[in-house]
Design a protein around this motif. Structure first.
Motif, PDB file in Angstrom:
ATOM      1  N   LEU A 108      -9.609  12.722  52.864  1.00  0.00           N
ATOM      2  CA  LEU A 108     -10.013  11.811  51.573  1.00  0.00           C
ATOM      3  C   LEU A 108      -8.608  12.418  50.577  1.00  0.00           C
ATOM      4  CD1 LEU A 108     -13.410  11.310  51.604  1.00  0.00           C
ATOM      5  CD2 LEU A 108     -11.684   9.699  51.673  1.00  0.00           C
ATOM      6  N   ILE A 109      -8.470  13.572  50.509  1.00  0.00           N
ATOM      7  CA  ILE A 109      -7.324  14.008  49.374  1.00  0.00           C
ATOM      8  C   ILE A 109      -6.058  13.605  49.317  1.00  0.00           C
ATOM      9  CG2 ILE A 109      -6.713  16.259  48.247  1.00  0.00           C
ATOM     10  CD1 ILE A 109      -9.144  17.828  49.370  1.00  0.00           C
ATOM     11  N   GLY A 110      -5.704  12.902  48.520  1.00  0.00           N
ATOM     12  CA  GLY A 110      -4.248  12.206  48.474  1.00  0.00           C
ATOM     13  C   GLY A 110      -4.387  10.870  49.126  1.00  0.00           C
ATOM     14  N   CYS A 111      -5.772  10.307  49.308  1.00  0.00           N
ATOM     15  CA  CYS A 111      -5.867   8.974  49.430  1.00  0.00           C
ATOM     16  C   CYS A 111      -5.592   8.048  48.207  1.00  0.00           C
ATOM     17  CB  CYS A 111      -7.173   8.694  50.297  1.00  0.00           C
ATOM     18  SG  CYS A 111      -7.238   8.950  51.826  1.00  0.00           S
ATOM     19  N   GLU A 112      -5.059   6.654  48.483  1.00  0.00           N
ATOM     20  CA  GLU A 112      -5.111   5.697  47.645  1.00  0.00           C
ATOM     21  C   GLU A 112      -6.194   4.927  47.699  1.00  0.00           C
ATOM     22  OE1 GLU A 112      -2.054   1.917  46.358  1.00  0.00           O
ATOM     23  OE2 GLU A 112      -1.612   3.270  48.007  1.00  0.00           O
ATOM     24  N   ARG A 113      -6.832   4.650  46.807  1.00  0.00           N
ATOM     25  CA  ARG A 113      -7.828   3.711  46.599  1.00  0.00           C
ATOM     26  C   ARG A 113      -7.488   2.105  46.524  1.00  0.00           C
ATOM     27  NH1 ARG A 113     -11.305   1.176  43.091  1.00  0.00           N
ATOM     28  NH2 ARG A 113     -13.486   1.114  43.567  1.00  0.00           N
ATOM     29  N   VAL A 114      -7.787   1.371  47.350  1.00  0.00           N
ATOM     30  CA  VAL A 114      -7.185  -0.086  47.481  1.00  0.00           C
ATOM     31  C   VAL A 114      -8.339  -1.019  47.490  1.00  0.00           C
ATOM     32  CG1 VAL A 114      -5.972  -1.724  48.459  1.00  0.00           C
ATOM     33  CG2 VAL A 114      -5.063   0.777  48.593  1.00  0.00           C
ATOM     34  N   GLU A 115      -8.478  -1.726  46.475  1.00  0.00           N
ATOM     35  CA  GLU A 115      -9.427  -2.886  46.416  1.00  0.00           C
ATOM     36  C   GLU A 115      -9.075  -3.999  46.980  1.00  0.00           C
ATOM     37  OE1 GLU A 115     -11.064  -3.525  42.407  1.00  0.00           O
ATOM     38  OE2 GLU A 115     -11.349  -1.398  41.943  1.00  0.00           O
ATOM     39  N   ASN A 116      -9.897  -4.719  47.742  1.00  0.00           N
ATOM     40  CA  ASN A 116      -9.737  -6.088  48.339  1.00  0.00           C
ATOM     41  C   ASN A 116     -10.360  -7.173  47.806  1.00  0.00           C
ATOM     42  OD1 ASN A 116      -9.355  -8.403  50.143  1.00  0.00           O
ATOM     43  ND2 ASN A 116      -9.311  -7.175  51.888  1.00  0.00           N
ATOM     44  N   PRO A 117      -9.814  -7.843  46.874  1.00  0.00           N
ATOM     45  CA  PRO A 117     -10.506  -8.933  46.103  1.00  0.00           C
ATOM     46  C   PRO A 117     -11.269 -10.126  46.988  1.00  0.00           C
ATOM     47  CG  PRO A 117      -8.206  -9.297  45.947  1.00  0.00           C
ATOM     48  CD  PRO A 117      -8.418  -8.145  46.566  1.00  0.00           C
ATOM     49  N   PHE A 131     -11.245   5.336  55.113  1.00  0.00           N
ATOM     50  CA  PHE A 131     -12.607   5.165  54.922  1.00  0.00           C
ATOM     51  C   PHE A 131     -12.749   3.860  54.228  1.00  0.00           C
ATOM     52  CE2 PHE A 131     -15.996   5.472  51.449  1.00  0.00           C
ATOM     53  CZ  PHE A 131     -17.012   5.160  52.164  1.00  0.00           C
ATOM     54  N   ARG A 132     -13.765   3.010  54.582  1.00  0.00           N
ATOM     55  CA  ARG A 132     -14.048   1.631  53.777  1.00  0.00           C
ATOM     56  C   ARG A 132     -15.491   1.749  53.450  1.00  0.00           C
ATOM     57  NH1 ARG A 132     -11.745  -3.633  56.999  1.00  0.00           N
ATOM     58  NH2 ARG A 132      -9.761  -2.576  55.970  1.00  0.00           N
ATOM     59  N   ALA A 133     -15.561   1.174  52.069  1.00  0.00           N
ATOM     60  CA  ALA A 133     -16.818   0.862  51.719  1.00  0.00           C
ATOM     61  C   ALA A 133     -16.875  -0.568  50.968  1.00  0.00           C
ATOM     62  CB  ALA A 133     -17.234   1.973  50.615  1.00  0.00           C
ATOM     63  N   CYS A 134     -18.214  -1.080  50.600  1.00  0.00           N
ATOM     64  CA  CYS A 134     -18.446  -2.260  49.807  1.00  0.00           C
ATOM     65  C   CYS A 134     -19.266  -2.095  48.929  1.00  0.00           C
ATOM     66  CB  CYS A 134     -18.745  -3.320  51.054  1.00  0.00           C
ATOM     67  SG  CYS A 134     -18.785  -5.093  50.426  1.00  0.00           S
ATOM     68  N   PRO A 135     -18.918  -1.562  47.591  1.00  0.00           N
ATOM     69  CA  PRO A 135     -19.767  -1.103  46.776  1.00  0.00           C
ATOM     70  C   PRO A 135     -20.646  -2.320  46.291  1.00  0.00           C
ATOM     71  CG  PRO A 135     -17.722  -0.302  46.294  1.00  0.00           C
ATOM     72  CD  PRO A 135     -17.491  -1.432  47.449  1.00  0.00           C
ATOM     73  N   SER A 136     -20.307  -3.569  46.229  1.00  0.00           N
ATOM     74  CA  SER A 136     -21.019  -4.782  45.928  1.00  0.00           C
ATOM     75  C   SER A 136     -22.124  -4.971  46.571  1.00  0.00           C
ATOM     76  CB  SER A 136     -20.140  -6.048  45.481  1.00  0.00           C
ATOM     77  OG  SER A 136     -19.635  -6.323  47.081  1.00  0.00           O
ATOM     78  N   ARG A 137     -22.276  -4.600  47.944  1.00  0.00           N
ATOM     79  CA  ARG A 137     -23.332  -4.986  48.985  1.00  0.00           C
ATOM     80  C   ARG A 137     -23.894  -3.687  49.257  1.00  0.00           C
ATOM     81  NH1 ARG A 137     -19.984  -8.692  53.102  1.00  0.00           N
ATOM     82  NH2 ARG A 137     -22.080  -8.976  54.012  1.00  0.00           N
ATOM     83  N   GLU A 138     -23.443  -2.448  49.154  1.00  0.00           N
ATOM     84  CA  GLU A 138     -24.035  -1.459  49.593  1.00  0.00           C
ATOM     85  C   GLU A 138     -24.204   0.016  48.726  1.00  0.00           C
ATOM     86  OE1 GLU A 138     -22.350   0.442  53.160  1.00  0.00           O
ATOM     87  OE2 GLU A 138     -20.452   0.631  52.078  1.00  0.00           O
TER      88      GLU A 138
END
Length: 478
Positions: A108-117, A131-138
């Motif tokens: 994770l260190i050095g990763c770029e955080r990319v949002e998918n609208p 790693f992928r997450a969906c903050p709006s749903r989980e």
């Protein structure tokens, strides 16, 4: 009364009594049924009951009593099976909390955080998707599990994902070599001071008392003895963690081996006294089974489901609400969710093959599927996955990439062969032209010599004539 039933004569009398009742008609043993009122019943308006009125009356059914909820039922962290699509489906079917799969802190260190609208997902990218997450749903129910072997990298990784999760869990129970060889997972159970230092650092840097306000938890396995396990739980609770999960197997044990629950009650009591939420993992089959275990061992927290959720995420539905859904309904819903979050096709296919019964024909069909369109066609549902992204499984992409590479190399080889053949033709033409020039030069040279030498010219003229000249005359001329 119990003593009387032990007497042979009493038992024999009861048997004879039951036999006498069994030989009677149904009218004799059934409770009396009043005739229907005029204008009601099957023969409405006749005022008479049908001859088979007793058998026609439907038996009264009582609705099942809802089971009491004693604790939370949560999705266990599972490599591959615990990816985003499975987590969202588990939440849909009633999971209280979902744990993500183990993600290595250094990755994770050095990763770029990319949002998918479009999907609402957040991707952590480096050379690829980490790693992928969906903050709006989980987010409010999502625990991020971390594989770590050092306090500094654990804290650094936790700060990176803090805004998209609702808790950080340290994996200290995974027995797989990819985790233990680097000192992570179950290897931490052999180095308790290091495990404690990692938890202390996380609590101090990103815990509930910090601006990040994340509850810190740990998942462990059994130690060789109950006493050692209880001592470990006591030490872990002193670090300030909020949750602790005990997988009731030792590190060498495999999932097919039955869970050992000897240390469960004591560990639950230690956590309860310390104010730490306690979860049990191992051989939990579903919501109702989880409630029974929670009640039996007086667990102040909940129970994790792993294998049962891997094969059917609807196991979080209580029996009094219908229980787990049929696999066909589950896989259809899973595919729709997977497409909505653009879940990698390789992971989708892996999870589907765990949900579809192995002997079912659909299992064979899905095992041959390479794209979302293949899967949707097999399940007879609409494919909403973007066509430009539907490139197939990783294996398919690797094969296709290899084929494309081979095609490029072959084209280059063909081009080289073509150029070489052209070069050879050109060289052959030049050589032929050179030979012609040399011959022409030789012929012109010979004619030049003859013209400059009268004797030679005479000899040449004689040689060219058709008249036979005696050799002596030729020699004489020469």
């Amino acid at each position: 009364m119990n003593r009387l039933l032990k007497l042979p004569s009493v038992r024999q009398a009861l048997r004879l009594h039951c036999y006498a009742y069994s030989t009677m008609t149904d009218h004799a043993i059934a409770p009396p049924v009043p005739p229907p009122e005029p204008g009601t019943g099957i023969n409405a308006g006749t005022g008479t009951a049908p001859a088979d009125s007793i058998s026609a009356v439907a038996p009264t059914t009582t609705s099942p009593v809802p089971a009491k909820k004693y604790g939370k039922v949560v999705l266990a962290p599972m490599v591959r099976s615990g990816q985003l699509a499975t987590r969202l489906l588990s939440l849909k079917y009633g999971a209280d909390i979902v744990w993500g799969p183990e993600t290595i802190d250094k990755s994770l260190i050095g990763c770029e955080r990319v949002e998918n609208p479009v999907t609402g997902c957040v991707d952590y990218m480096r050379t690829g998707l980490i790693f992928r997450a969906c903050p709006s749903r989980e987010k409010s129910k999502f625990i991020f599990q971390m594989g770590t072997a050092a306090p500094d990298t654990a804290v650094a990784a936790a700060k990176i994902v803090a805004q998209d999760v609702s808790g950080i869990d340290v994996n200290s129970g995974c027995p797989k070599p990819f985790s233990t060889h680097a000192g992570m997972g179950a290897a931490l159970l052999k180095d308790i001071p290091r495990l404690l230092s990692i938890l202390n650092a996380l609590v101090a840097e990103v815990g509930l008392s910090t601006p990040y306000a994340l509850p810190i938890s740990v998942k462990i396995r059994l130690l060789p003895t109950v006493e050692e396990t209880h001592a470990l739980v006591t030490s872990l609770c002193k670090t300030g963690i909020s949750k602790l999960t005990l997988h009731c197997r030792t590190p060498p044990m495999r999932p097919r081996e039955r869970a050992i629950r000897d240390a469960l009650a004591g560990a639950a009591a230690i956590c309860k006294e310390a104010g730490v939420e306690f979860f049990v993992n191992g051989d939990i089959k579903g919501w109702d089974d989880a409630q029974e275990v929670i009640k039996e061992y007086n667990i102040d927290g909940g129970a994790m489901i792993a294998i049962a959720a891997e094969s059917n995420p609807s196991c979080f539905i209580p029996n009094h609400l219908g229980g787990p859904k049929p696999w066909r309904e589950v896989v259809t819903e899973y595919v729709r969710i997977a497409m909505s979050v653009e879940n990698p096709i390789s992971n989708t296919k892996f999870c589907l093959l765990n949900m579809v019964p192995g002997k079912n024909e659909m299992h064979k069909i899905l095992s041959r599927a390479k794209t979302y369109r293949d899967i949707c066609k097999a399940l007879e549902i609409e494919c909403t996955f973007p066509e430009e992204l539907d490139l197939g499984t990783l294996k398919t992409q690797r094969v296709r990439a290899q084929e494309e590479k081979e095609a490029v190399l072959q084209a280059e080889r063909d081009e080289r062969q073509k150029k070489l053949a052209e070069f050879k033709r050109k060289k052959a033409g030049e050589k032929e032209e050179s030979n012609k020039r040399i011959k022409m030069d030789e012929d012109s040279g010979e004619r030049s010599n003859v013209n400059n030498n009268p004797v030679g010219a005479a000899v040449a003229e004689l040689a060219a004539t058709d008249i036979l000249v005696p050799a002596e005359a030729v020699r004489a001329v020469v």
